[in-house]
Scaffold this motif. Structure first.
Motif, PDB file in Angstrom:
ATOM      1  N   THR A 139       0.842  -1.193   0.000  1.00 32.27           N
ATOM      2  CA  THR A 139       0.000   0.000   0.000  1.00 32.27           C
ATOM      3  C   THR A 139       0.875   1.240   0.000  1.00 32.27           C
ATOM      4  N   PHE A 141       1.374   3.855   1.631  1.00 36.18           N
ATOM      5  CA  PHE A 141       0.963   5.182   2.079  1.00 36.18           C
ATOM      6  C   PHE A 141       1.601   5.601   3.407  1.00 36.18           C
ATOM      7  N   ALA A 142       1.525   4.724   4.412  1.00 32.95           N
ATOM      8  CA  ALA A 142       2.032   5.082   5.745  1.00 32.95           C
ATOM      9  C   ALA A 142       3.538   5.337   5.725  1.00 32.95           C
ATOM     10  N   ARG A 143       4.238   4.749   4.761  1.00 34.67           N
ATOM     11  CA  ARG A 143       5.687   4.947   4.668  1.00 34.67           C
ATOM     12  C   ARG A 143       6.061   6.146   3.805  1.00 34.67           C
ATOM     13  N   ILE A 147      -2.012   8.929   3.700  1.00 33.08           N
ATOM     14  CA  ILE A 147      -3.082   8.129   4.307  1.00 33.08           C
ATOM     15  C   ILE A 147      -3.637   7.181   3.245  1.00 33.08           C
ATOM     16  N   ALA A 148      -4.558   6.325   3.623  1.00 31.87           N
ATOM     17  CA  ALA A 148      -5.145   5.373   2.680  1.00 31.87           C
ATOM     18  C   ALA A 148      -5.991   6.126   1.656  1.00 31.87           C
ATOM     19  N   LEU A 169      -2.412  -1.635   5.451  1.00 32.58           N
ATOM     20  CA  LEU A 169      -2.410  -0.168   5.385  1.00 32.58           C
ATOM     21  C   LEU A 169      -1.533   0.469   6.455  1.00 32.58           C
ATOM     22  N   LEU A 170      -1.595  -0.031   7.684  1.00 31.47           N
ATOM     23  CA  LEU A 170      -0.809   0.587   8.763  1.00 31.47           C
ATOM     24  C   LEU A 170       0.684   0.282   8.644  1.00 31.47           C
ATOM     25  N   SER A 171       1.010  -0.906   8.164  1.00 30.18           N
ATOM     26  CA  SER A 171       2.425  -1.291   8.076  1.00 30.18           C
ATOM     27  C   SER A 171       3.091  -0.815   6.802  1.00 30.18           C
ATOM     28  N   GLY A 172       2.335  -0.747   5.710  1.00 33.50           N
ATOM     29  CA  GLY A 172       2.929  -0.423   4.422  1.00 33.50           C
ATOM     30  C   GLY A 172       3.951  -1.449   3.980  1.00 33.50           C
TER      31      GLY A 172
END
Length: 267
Positions: A139, A141-143, A147-148, A169-172
């Protein structure tokens, strides 16, 4: 012949293939690609000779996310970098990429290689996602301090459940094809015959299935997350009553009884 600057468009055996064509950049996403995808999707949607659509990437990647040059300019406050204008609408099917759900023909994402960010978002809005063995997705985004984007949190939650969506999503983190298949996000295909298998699957849709049936089934699938079971059943009941008077229903019975290839008209 349909021309495009950063994509290829081909029609064969009832299948329109849209290929992201920036292989030297891993098909990184640009505003040109965004507008061309909309235009080519509209052409495929309106062509009665097209009964299924494949989206794939040239070279080693599907789409490695947004073009990093644009992201670098945006992070430095470059005022010349403008995001595409997205019309404000409460219509679920009129968001930036959700219009793909309203395309009246099945769309297969042929994920031939690396896929990230907005590239993954686009694939989430396809009806089927086939991914080559050994390919990788993230994903991201978080890195990137983002955001998503583009409804991906909603789509991922629907497709693979809340905990798996939160994980990606949170980990990327980077996920390989085998894990993505276990999550139910993609179907893994052998890398050495990947493109041929994807095209054959789309061709089978085009040759063997009623265009009208596929259109209505896609509408049912899209509506389902916002319906009760009763609403979904009532919709099915009303649609099947309509089916019984169509040419495609008559042909569906006739070709089965006569043991021959179908000749569906979409009517």
């Amino acid at each position: 012949m349909v021309s495009a600057e950063q994509m290829k468009f081909e029609v064969s055996d009832g299948v329109a293939t849209i290929t992201f064509d920036r292989p030297d950049k891993m098909n990184a996403w640009t505003p040109v690609m965004e507008s061309e995808l909309r235009r080519l999707m509209a052409i495929a949607s309106e062509d009665d000779g097209v009964r299924a659509i494949v989206i794939t990437g040239a070279g080693r990647g599907f789409c490695a996310g947004a073009d990093m040059g644009r992201l670098s300019d945006a992070s430095s406050g470059n005022a010349t970098v403008a995001a595409p204008v997205v019309p404000i609408s409460d219509d679920d099917l009129a968001q930036r990429y959700s219009y793909l759900l309203a395309v009246p023909k099945p769309i297969i994402a042929g994920i031939n290689g690396a896929i990230a960010g907005v590239g993954l978002c686009i694939a989430l809005y396809c009806d089927l996602r086939f991914m080559a063995a050994g390919a990788k997705l993230t994903t991201s985004f978080a890195r990137r301090g983002l955001i998503a984007e583009h409804g991906s949190a909603w789509m991922l939650r629907q497709l693979i459940g809340p905990m798996n969506a939160a994980d990606l999503l949170l980990s990327g983190r980077v996920v390989e094809t085998a894990e993505a298949e276990r999550l139910g996000l993609v179907r893994m295909l052998p890398a050495d015959t990947f493109r041929e298998t994807v095209q054959q699957t789309a061709s089978d849709f085009a040759k063997l299935c009623s265009p009208r049936s596929m259109r209505i089934i896609k509408q049912q699938l899209t509506a389902a997350p916002r319906q009760t079971l009763a609403e979904a059943t009532q919709l099915a009941n009303s649609e099947v009553a309509i089916c019984r008077g169509t040419e495609d229903f008559k042909e569906g019975v006739a070709h089965f009884v006569e043991k021959r290839a179908p000749r569906f008209t979409g009517r």
